[in-house]
Design a protein around this motif. Structure first.
Motif, PDB file in Angstrom:
ATOM      1  N   CYS A  26       0.826  -1.209   0.000  1.00 14.46           N
ATOM      2  CA  CYS A  26       0.000   0.000   0.000  1.00 14.46           C
ATOM      3  C   CYS A  26       0.863   1.262   0.000  1.00 14.46           C
ATOM      4  O   CYS A  26       1.903   1.314   0.667  1.00 14.46           O
ATOM      5  N   MET A  27       0.400   2.267  -0.721  1.00 15.10           N
ATOM      6  CA  MET A  27       1.095   3.547  -0.743  1.00 15.10           C
ATOM      7  C   MET A  27       0.118   4.670  -1.063  1.00 15.10           C
ATOM      8  O   MET A  27      -0.712   4.549  -1.968  1.00 15.10           O
ATOM      9  N   HIS A  28       0.184   5.744  -0.284  1.00 17.22           N
ATOM     10  CA  HIS A  28      -0.594   6.946  -0.565  1.00 17.22           C
ATOM     11  C   HIS A  28       0.240   7.910  -1.409  1.00 17.22           C
ATOM     12  O   HIS A  28       1.439   8.046  -1.180  1.00 17.22           O
ATOM     13  N   PHE A  29      -0.417   8.545  -2.357  1.00 24.05           N
ATOM     14  CA  PHE A  29       0.261   9.617  -3.084  1.00 24.05           C
ATOM     15  C   PHE A  29      -0.690  10.783  -3.284  1.00 24.05           C
ATOM     16  O   PHE A  29      -1.919  10.616  -3.273  1.00 24.05           O
ATOM     17  N   GLN A  30      -0.128  11.948  -3.448  1.00 26.32           N
ATOM     18  CA  GLN A  30      -0.899  13.158  -3.669  1.00 26.32           C
ATOM     19  C   GLN A  30      -0.680  13.690  -5.080  1.00 26.32           C
ATOM     20  O   GLN A  30       0.324  13.373  -5.711  1.00 26.32           O
ATOM     21  N   GLY A  31      -1.625  14.494  -5.529  1.00 32.25           N
ATOM     22  CA  GLY A  31      -1.430  15.166  -6.804  1.00 32.25           C
ATOM     23  C   GLY A  31      -2.425  14.765  -7.860  1.00 32.25           C
ATOM     24  O   GLY A  31      -3.308  13.933  -7.650  1.00 32.25           O
ATOM     25  N   GLU A  32      -2.259  15.365  -9.001  1.00 28.90           N
ATOM     26  CA  GLU A  32      -3.172  15.192 -10.123  1.00 28.90           C
ATOM     27  C   GLU A  32      -3.109  13.785 -10.693  1.00 28.90           C
ATOM     28  O   GLU A  32      -2.167  13.029 -10.452  1.00 28.90           O
TER      29      GLU A  32
ATOM     30  N   ASN B 139       2.396  11.683 -13.365  1.00 31.65           N
ATOM     31  CA  ASN B 139       2.358  11.526 -11.915  1.00 31.65           C
ATOM     32  C   ASN B 139       2.022  10.089 -11.522  1.00 31.65           C
ATOM     33  O   ASN B 139       2.653   9.497 -10.636  1.00 31.65           O
ATOM     34  N   ILE B 140       1.040   9.510 -12.181  1.00 29.97           N
ATOM     35  CA  ILE B 140       0.633   8.145 -11.849  1.00 29.97           C
ATOM     36  C   ILE B 140       1.740   7.150 -12.191  1.00 29.97           C
ATOM     37  O   ILE B 140       2.038   6.244 -11.407  1.00 29.97           O
ATOM     38  N   ASP B 141       2.359   7.313 -13.346  1.00 27.45           N
ATOM     39  CA  ASP B 141       3.450   6.407 -13.721  1.00 27.45           C
ATOM     40  C   ASP B 141       4.580   6.453 -12.695  1.00 27.45           C
ATOM     41  O   ASP B 141       5.148   5.408 -12.335  1.00 27.45           O
ATOM     42  N   GLU B 142       4.914   7.634 -12.229  1.00 28.58           N
ATOM     43  CA  GLU B 142       5.991   7.768 -11.238  1.00 28.58           C
ATOM     44  C   GLU B 142       5.678   6.966  -9.985  1.00 28.58           C
ATOM     45  O   GLU B 142       6.576   6.314  -9.413  1.00 28.58           O
ATOM     46  N   GLN B 143       4.430   6.993  -9.547  1.00 33.88           N
ATOM     47  CA  GLN B 143       4.060   6.253  -8.330  1.00 33.88           C
ATOM     48  C   GLN B 143       4.190   4.745  -8.540  1.00 33.88           C
ATOM     49  O   GLN B 143       4.721   4.028  -7.692  1.00 33.88           O
ATOM     50  N   TYR B 144       3.723   4.279  -9.693  1.00 31.57           N
ATOM     51  CA  TYR B 144       3.771   2.839  -9.955  1.00 31.57           C
ATOM     52  C   TYR B 144       5.203   2.355 -10.187  1.00 31.57           C
ATOM     53  O   TYR B 144       5.556   1.235  -9.789  1.00 31.57           O
ATOM     54  N   PHE B 145       6.042   3.161 -10.810  1.00 29.72           N
ATOM     55  CA  PHE B 145       7.442   2.760 -10.993  1.00 29.72           C
ATOM     56  C   PHE B 145       8.133   2.613  -9.642  1.00 29.72           C
ATOM     57  O   PHE B 145       8.946   1.701  -9.443  1.00 29.72           O
ATOM     58  N   ARG B 146       7.824   3.479  -8.691  1.00 28.54           N
ATOM     59  CA  ARG B 146       8.396   3.378  -7.349  1.00 28.54           C
ATOM     60  C   ARG B 146       7.977   2.064  -6.694  1.00 28.54           C
ATOM     61  O   ARG B 146       8.793   1.367  -6.089  1.00 28.54           O
ATOM     62  N   ILE B 147       6.689   1.739  -6.827  1.00 21.23           N
ATOM     63  CA  ILE B 147       6.195   0.507  -6.217  1.00 21.23           C
ATOM     64  C   ILE B 147       6.801  -0.714  -6.903  1.00 21.23           C
ATOM     65  O   ILE B 147       7.191  -1.692  -6.237  1.00 21.23           O
ATOM     66  N   LYS B 148       6.910  -0.684  -8.212  1.00 26.45           N
ATOM     67  CA  LYS B 148       7.481  -1.827  -8.936  1.00 26.45           C
ATOM     68  C   LYS B 148       8.941  -2.048  -8.547  1.00 26.45           C
ATOM     69  O   LYS B 148       9.386  -3.200  -8.395  1.00 26.45           O
ATOM     70  N   ASN B 149       9.678  -0.975  -8.382  1.00 24.63           N
ATOM     71  CA  ASN B 149      11.073  -1.113  -7.934  1.00 24.63           C
ATOM     72  C   ASN B 149      11.142  -1.730  -6.538  1.00 24.63           C
ATOM     73  O   ASN B 149      12.004  -2.569  -6.255  1.00 24.63           O
ATOM     74  N   TYR B 150      10.234  -1.316  -5.670  1.00 29.45           N
ATOM     75  CA  TYR B 150      10.177  -1.872  -4.315  1.00 29.45           C
ATOM     76  C   TYR B 150       9.845  -3.364  -4.368  1.00 29.45           C
ATOM     77  O   TYR B 150      10.463  -4.177  -3.664  1.00 29.45           O
TER      78      TYR B 150
END
Length: 279
Positions: free
Chosen positions: A206-212, A217-228
């Protein structure tokens, strides 16, 4: 006997002259006198009658019922009216208490939402969640919102108010997750304990993110999770769940949007074991 012109009564009570004329037309409040030139005059008798009428109107009593009561007042009718007033006030108090509870819950929800740790990735074991689901491919937040509204309208008596409590969301399939189609949604849902379908219990990253809701923006969040996930040797184990905690229903500032990504996961070793066992 002191008499008051209709304009004086209007100013005294903050009631328009048109309303006083309407009361006269309905024979609810008749002037004490009407001059040959058409001027209307009211006495103290009409003033106390107007006090009663105003009280009854504030309680939501209709003009026809008021006319019936004012035309022939008796002790029995007055007692019945008091009992009706008490019932009406009790109902209003229940409605106000319910509204107060909803506002207190909403206030707590806003405070709780502001305390989440943005960008922190956590492994959580989540319970089964009952949901209403509409499986349809969509690609924009506006289409998702429309599906949520359709779900709400299909619920009996439209008792849901999904946008208030972070209970609305959308699904991304495993295939689209692997392909990087992070804004291709194949279904929308509203969490409700009386719903007919379920989001399975299990381990979710699970991860919360803010923004549009922009592609970048959405791709950046998912790339972070995929790396994790890669570092922790975790694999996706079902559709991705996105929950919209704060969005267009609460703010016009897109930077204040709050979204939670929940990805069902399983350890690579466990998946390999299960696949081997299945063979």
């Amino acid at each position: 006997m002191k008499l008051y012109r209709i304009g004086e009564i209007s100013q005294l009570y903050g009631i328009s002259v048109d309303t006083l004329r309407h009361y006269e037309k309905m024979e609810i409040l008749m002037p004490e006198q009407v001059s040959d030139s058409g001027y209307r005059y009211y006495s103290n008798r009409q003033i106390w009658q107007l006090n009663i009428i105003r009280t009854l109107r504030q309680l939501g009593i209709g003009l026809l019922d008021i006319r019936d009561y004012m035309s022939h007042r008796t002790l029995d009718k007055s007692q019945a009216l008091v009992e009706f007033q008490l019932d009406t006030i009790d109902q209003k108090l229940r409605e106000l208490n319910r509204l107060k509870q909803e506002l207190e819950d909403r206030h707590y929800y806003f405070q709780e939402s502001q305390q989440v740790k943005i960008g922190e990735i956590q492994l959580k074991t989540l319970p089964v969640r009952k949901v209403w689901i509409e499986m349809r491919d969509v690609r924009t937040v506006w289409e998702i919102d429309r599906l949520h509204k359709e779900i709400e309208l299909n619920i009996e008596e439209s008792r849901l108010s999904y946008f208030a409590w972070g209970r609305a969301g959308a699904f991304i399939s495993e295939g689209d997750f692997h392909k990087g189609n992070h804004t291709h949604y194949n279904g929308s849902f509203i969490i409700d304990k009386l719903a007919d379908k379920e989001i399975p219990a299990g381990d979710y990253l699970c991860m919360h993110f803010q923004g549009e809701y922009s592609q970048q923006n959405i791709d950046e969040q998912y790339f972070r999770i995929k790396n994790y996930m890669k570092k922790q040797a975790l694999e996706i184990d079902g559709p991705v769940v996105e929950i919209y905690k704060l969005d267009i229903h609460e703010t016009d500032d897109e930077q204040e949007y709050l979204t939670e990504i929940q990805i069902p996961v399983i350890a690579q070793e466990e998946r390999l074991f299960l696949e081997t066992k299945a063979k």
